[in-house]
Write a protein that holds these residues in place. Structure first.
Motif, PDB file in Angstrom:
ATOM      1  N   CYS B 365      52.628  75.218  70.118  1.00 23.90           N
ATOM      2  CA  CYS B 365      52.302  76.285  71.078  1.00 23.90           C
ATOM      3  C   CYS B 365      52.691  75.893  72.507  1.00 23.90           C
ATOM      4  O   CYS B 365      53.226  76.720  73.252  1.00 23.90           O
ATOM      5  CB  CYS B 365      50.821  76.637  70.998  1.00 23.90           C
ATOM      6  SG  CYS B 365      50.379  77.390  69.423  1.00 23.90           S
ATOM      7  N   PHE B 366      52.440  74.641  72.872  1.00 21.67           N
ATOM      8  CA  PHE B 366      52.870  74.189  74.209  1.00 21.67           C
ATOM      9  C   PHE B 366      54.398  74.196  74.316  1.00 21.67           C
ATOM     10  O   PHE B 366      54.952  74.567  75.357  1.00 21.67           O
ATOM     11  CB  PHE B 366      52.308  72.796  74.535  1.00 21.67           C
ATOM     12  CG  PHE B 366      50.937  72.856  75.145  1.00 21.67           C
ATOM     13  CD1 PHE B 366      50.776  73.098  76.498  1.00 21.67           C
ATOM     14  CD2 PHE B 366      49.802  72.702  74.361  1.00 21.67           C
ATOM     15  CE1 PHE B 366      49.513  73.178  77.072  1.00 21.67           C
ATOM     16  CE2 PHE B 366      48.529  72.780  74.918  1.00 21.67           C
ATOM     17  CZ  PHE B 366      48.384  73.015  76.274  1.00 21.67           C
ATOM     18  N   GLU B 367      55.070  73.797  73.244  1.00 21.21           N
ATOM     19  CA  GLU B 367      56.537  73.830  73.245  1.00 21.21           C
ATOM     20  C   GLU B 367      57.022  75.258  73.533  1.00 21.21           C
ATOM     21  O   GLU B 367      57.927  75.475  74.343  1.00 21.21           O
ATOM     22  CB  GLU B 367      57.055  73.336  71.885  1.00 21.21           C
ATOM     23  CG  GLU B 367      58.549  73.137  71.830  1.00 21.21           C
ATOM     24  CD  GLU B 367      59.035  72.837  70.410  1.00 21.21           C
ATOM     25  OE1 GLU B 367      60.226  72.573  70.241  1.00 21.21           O
ATOM     26  OE2 GLU B 367      58.219  72.895  69.459  1.00 21.21           O
ATOM     27  N   ALA B 368      56.395  76.212  72.881  1.00 21.22           N
ATOM     28  CA  ALA B 368      56.754  77.621  73.106  1.00 21.22           C
ATOM     29  C   ALA B 368      56.446  78.031  74.543  1.00 21.22           C
ATOM     30  O   ALA B 368      57.249  78.721  75.192  1.00 21.22           O
ATOM     31  CB  ALA B 368      55.994  78.510  72.119  1.00 21.22           C
ATOM     32  N   GLY B 369      55.311  77.575  75.053  1.00 19.95           N
ATOM     33  CA  GLY B 369      54.913  77.929  76.414  1.00 19.95           C
ATOM     34  C   GLY B 369      55.883  77.393  77.457  1.00 19.95           C
ATOM     35  O   GLY B 369      56.195  78.069  78.445  1.00 19.95           O
ATOM     36  N   VAL B 379      53.910  80.350  83.890  1.00 15.93           N
ATOM     37  CA  VAL B 379      53.356  79.265  83.072  1.00 15.93           C
ATOM     38  C   VAL B 379      52.109  79.816  82.380  1.00 15.93           C
ATOM     39  O   VAL B 379      51.113  80.104  83.034  1.00 15.93           O
ATOM     40  CB  VAL B 379      52.982  78.043  83.933  1.00 15.93           C
ATOM     41  CG1 VAL B 379      52.406  76.932  83.065  1.00 15.93           C
ATOM     42  CG2 VAL B 379      54.192  77.537  84.711  1.00 15.93           C
ATOM     43  N   PRO B 380      52.155  79.981  81.051  1.00 14.54           N
ATOM     44  CA  PRO B 380      51.023  80.619  80.372  1.00 14.54           C
ATOM     45  C   PRO B 380      49.822  79.683  80.239  1.00 14.54           C
ATOM     46  O   PRO B 380      49.967  78.460  80.217  1.00 14.54           O
ATOM     47  CB  PRO B 380      51.567  80.945  78.971  1.00 14.54           C
ATOM     48  CG  PRO B 380      53.051  80.724  79.034  1.00 14.54           C
ATOM     49  CD  PRO B 380      53.267  79.706  80.115  1.00 14.54           C
ATOM     50  N   ALA B 381      48.634  80.271  80.130  1.00 15.72           N
ATOM     51  CA  ALA B 381      47.444  79.502  79.783  1.00 15.72           C
ATOM     52  C   ALA B 381      47.612  78.952  78.367  1.00 15.72           C
ATOM     53  O   ALA B 381      48.342  79.531  77.554  1.00 15.72           O
ATOM     54  CB  ALA B 381      46.209  80.398  79.858  1.00 15.72           C
ATOM     55  N   PRO B 382      46.966  77.828  78.048  1.00 13.17           N
ATOM     56  CA  PRO B 382      47.096  77.263  76.698  1.00 13.17           C
ATOM     57  C   PRO B 382      46.739  78.272  75.590  1.00 13.17           C
ATOM     58  O   PRO B 382      47.371  78.273  74.530  1.00 13.17           O
ATOM     59  CB  PRO B 382      46.100  76.099  76.716  1.00 13.17           C
ATOM     60  CG  PRO B 382      46.013  75.694  78.159  1.00 13.17           C
ATOM     61  CD  PRO B 382      46.156  76.973  78.935  1.00 13.17           C
ATOM     62  N   PHE B 417      45.159  76.802  86.187  1.00 13.18           N
ATOM     63  CA  PHE B 417      43.969  75.945  86.184  1.00 13.18           C
ATOM     64  C   PHE B 417      43.980  74.973  85.004  1.00 13.18           C
ATOM     65  O   PHE B 417      43.016  74.263  84.787  1.00 13.18           O
ATOM     66  CB  PHE B 417      42.702  76.795  86.161  1.00 13.18           C
ATOM     67  CG  PHE B 417      42.502  77.617  87.400  1.00 13.18           C
ATOM     68  CD1 PHE B 417      42.119  77.001  88.582  1.00 13.18           C
ATOM     69  CD2 PHE B 417      42.722  78.978  87.398  1.00 13.18           C
ATOM     70  CE1 PHE B 417      41.942  77.739  89.737  1.00 13.18           C
ATOM     71  CE2 PHE B 417      42.548  79.729  88.549  1.00 13.18           C
ATOM     72  CZ  PHE B 417      42.157  79.113  89.723  1.00 13.18           C
ATOM     73  N   ASP B 418      45.040  74.999  84.240  1.00 10.88           N
ATOM     74  CA  ASP B 418      45.088  74.211  83.001  1.00 10.88           C
ATOM     75  C   ASP B 418      46.259  73.254  82.987  1.00 10.88           C
ATOM     76  O   ASP B 418      46.724  72.844  81.920  1.00 10.88           O
ATOM     77  CB  ASP B 418      45.202  75.163  81.799  1.00 10.88           C
ATOM     78  CG  ASP B 418      44.123  76.226  81.797  1.00 10.88           C
ATOM     79  OD1 ASP B 418      42.973  75.882  81.506  1.00 10.88           O
ATOM     80  OD2 ASP B 418      44.438  77.389  82.108  1.00 10.88           O
TER      81      ASP B 418
END
Lengths: 452, 452
Positions: B365-369, B379-382, B417-418
């Motif tokens: 999911c982070f890779e996709a973000g 930059v999306p939230a986790p 914030f993340d």
């Protein structure tokens, strides 16, 4: 009761506006630091691509925004203009308060307005790497974002103390694929020299600039990018005011007063210059107010003189309002406003009497920012709090005078990355440190002799 | 080539949409934890004002959005819908990818869509204080923001470990004027009891809920507010999908696939329910996909059964997909998706076959973000990264199958914030911790006996 004034993408300006076309007197020349003769394009070529050098000197009124730049702008532009109904009510003012909000950009401020075209023109010129410096991180974030979209590697020299204290900013830059280096670093000769003298040096913007410039001039495929002060940067920011003019017309209002905060001058120029030009060409005139921190009072206490742009005194000499390149402002929280000089175009406009300047301490600015957040929802960046404070004071003046004036200010960014400053404010840990009068006098006495 | 589809304020929905009106079978009753009989309004009155209790049970299709709520919504709504041209190009997919962006709210997520009406209805009922809990801080921030606008004191019990690790979130809540308390605290009997046993307790969402509820039931002028799961919360979030429907029409497209991430279920319901209802009433049907973290796989691995909403087993029993109220998900970075249960309405829709669910690990999911950030700028939230990952996988399927499908997903918030989570991701410190199978089996075996 309309709150938000939105433009469609088709209404986004197709041209930037250049105030140089409407100045009643031309800008003073930029001088070579060695010869003190006017610099030519070739002097700037190691640092910038020719398209940006041309924008630096042109007196054309309208410069077309390239289509690929407009395509990226559309990720957040046109930016909204708001009517601050709730703030008006809280203040009990008859004034109408409007604000243009630039925090909707992915980086959270107005900085991408120039980062995007700078990346574009460099890429067009075949440049593969850009270097820059950043203090608080707002500009480094924006150039990193721009680099990710135009396939340019970005190296950001971040002042070491910020690098350590603001890991979130670094994380955003890395998310955009940039390399973020704590400055002073081992990457440059200058950085190595500084570290040899003091391995624990916490860095300064002056050192970071020197490192970024050193890397850029070494490699013909690498250039340098600056986030404020220069004419082409102010040109790119004009999109703020150009949009605001359309939106004020949508709101069926025209600003009596326009307020912006000033550090290097770019967001202030962005909102103000299109309105200044409008008045210079015979249109309705707005009173324009620049708000600066009293701890770094370039416009209200500085001298209008030729000076260097950097602490190391390596840049060309420009005529500007300056506290002296040897002046170190005290460490307050609006990092984006801690610059000893002022954009030459803003300085020139000041000398021509086109706007007024006021200075506020940081605590009264945070107080204004908190009032704004509790009524309008947006938590402003510490820099933007200065504009908020300026606008609130104008609105309170209108209340005292019983005047229904229209106030427009630029909210240049949100404070999501600066919440530690708010924590200090609530804890009562913020001081209104002023600069040292003696240090200022010394810095001013050190101005280069071209002024003599 | 249009990127952004914007609605004017006049086009903002005037009604929320209630999927209960279109369910082919009604929702199972909510049961009293003691008697196991259906709860009545009076059971909920100590916690919620009657207007919200009515919204919890109504089967009316359209509920009018009060004018003062619409006025506040206008601070950021209508929210933009984007066409992800750059992401499509990066993936080389023939699919058209659209995303609704809820990060434009002052709190940075979709949560204010329900915080505002909850504050409004409480204020209308004469309530002066609201209590709530927050983990990561997204919901606490939103309710603090809402409280500042409707003159309600807000007390947020923040899980102590977050309180210490995320001081920025706390600073935002305090900027909005809320009181933020580390939980367990000395303010409540339950908190004092926990601290007596262990003065260094780092807290949990379960304990924070118990503290917030304890304060609320003690004082008739104080109520409690919840940020997800409940029917009225999902109702308020329907504005996301209602706007998206208009914007898809503006784009002259209709989604073949709709993707949202699920924790408690509110942002997913917000984007998906209006489209589900449209199909249930005979309109064009979209395939709908819920994306959850594989470390807390409520929909893909949980049981559809009656269960408690909290760890302390004090809430009413609702029929929902659950991992058991005794289940503790591993500590991954999408804190907003770490809930053992699922909104009853989302669970019911799942049982009715109205959508599919998939689970992903956090690293993918982070890779996709990161891919998303480098192409679309945001930059999306986790949490939102799960929806991004789901949408990207659908787009890659379209590429394999050569299909020009239209994909719509909800980008429920930004990640400003993340950023510590991104730092961990880049440092290789993120693990794809799965839950413990034995713990899950035990938690499921502890489900209350009403299911027997």
């Amino acid at each position: 009761m309309q709150t938000k004034f939105l433009l469609q993408e088709s209404q986004m300006p197709k041209y930037w506006y250049n105030l140089q076309a409407d100045f009643p007197e031309p800008l003073p020349a930029v001088l070579h630091p060695g010869t003190q003769q006017p610099v030519g394009p070739s002097d700037l070529e190691p640092l910038f691509p020719m398209a940006l050098i041309e924008q630096e000197v042109t007196t054309e009124r309208e410069i077309e925004i390239p289509e690929p730049v407009r395509d990226v702008y559309k990720l957040w532009r046109p930016a909204p203009l708001y009517r601050a109904h709730r703030l008006e009510k809280a203040l009990g003012t008859p004034a109408k308060i409007f604000y243009k909000y630039e925090g909707v950009s992915p980086a959270g401020s107005h900085k991408p307005n120039t980062a995007i075209p700078q990346a574009f023109y460099n890429r067009e010129a075949g440049i593969r790497t850009l270097t820059t410096e950043t203090g608080a991180g707002q500009w480094g974030t924006s150039l990193s974002f721009a680099g990710s979209l135009f396939d340019i590697d970005v190296t950001v020299f971040q002042v070491r103390v910020s690098y350590n204290q603001k890991p979130y900013r670094r994380a955003v830059m890395e998310t955009y694929g940039a390399r973020c280096v704590a400055s002073p670093s081992e990457l440059t000769e200058f950085g190595r020299k500084v570290l040899a003298d003091n391995p624990d040096h916490t860095g300064s913007l002056g050192i970071a600039i020197s490192e970024a410039v050193e890397l850029a001039v070494q490699d013909p495929n690498t250039k340098y990018a600056l986030g404020s002060v220069l004419n082409h940067v102010l040109l790119h920011q004009s999109i703020i005011g150009l949009e605001a003019m359309q939106q004020m017309e949508m709101a069926d209002c025209w600003p009596d007063v326009i307020v912006g905060c000033t550090g290097g001058g770019s967001n202030f120029a962005g909102i103000a210059f299109p309105f200044m030009g409008h008045a210079l060409r015979g249109g309705e005139k707005s009173r324009i107010v620049a708000v600066e921190p009293s701890a770094c009072p370039t416009l209200t206490r500085g001298r209008y003189a030729y000076d260097y742009g950097d602490t190391a005194q390596m840049t060309p000499l420009t005529k500007m309002h300056t506290l002296g390149s040897g002046f170190t402002p005290p460490g307050f929280h609006a990092g984006g406003l801690r610059y000893h000089g002022m954009a030459p175009m803003v300085s020139h406009a000041k000398e021509l009497g086109l706007f007024d300047a006021v200075a506020y301490t940081q605590r009264e600015c945070f107080e204004a920012g908190v009032l704004f957040a509790r009524n309008e929802g947006i938590v402003p960046a510490p820099e933007a709090n200065h504009a908020v404070k300026g606008a609130i004071d104008e609105a309170l003046r209108c209340k005292r005078e019983g005047k229904e004036e229209v106030i427009l200010f630029n909210l240049c960014g949100h404070g999501h990355f600066d919440m530690a400053a708010y924590t200090s404010y609530f804890a009562g840990d913020l001081s209104d440190h002023e600069y040292d009068e003696q240090e200022l006098a010394m810095a001013l006495s050190g101005l280069p002799s071209v002024n003599a």
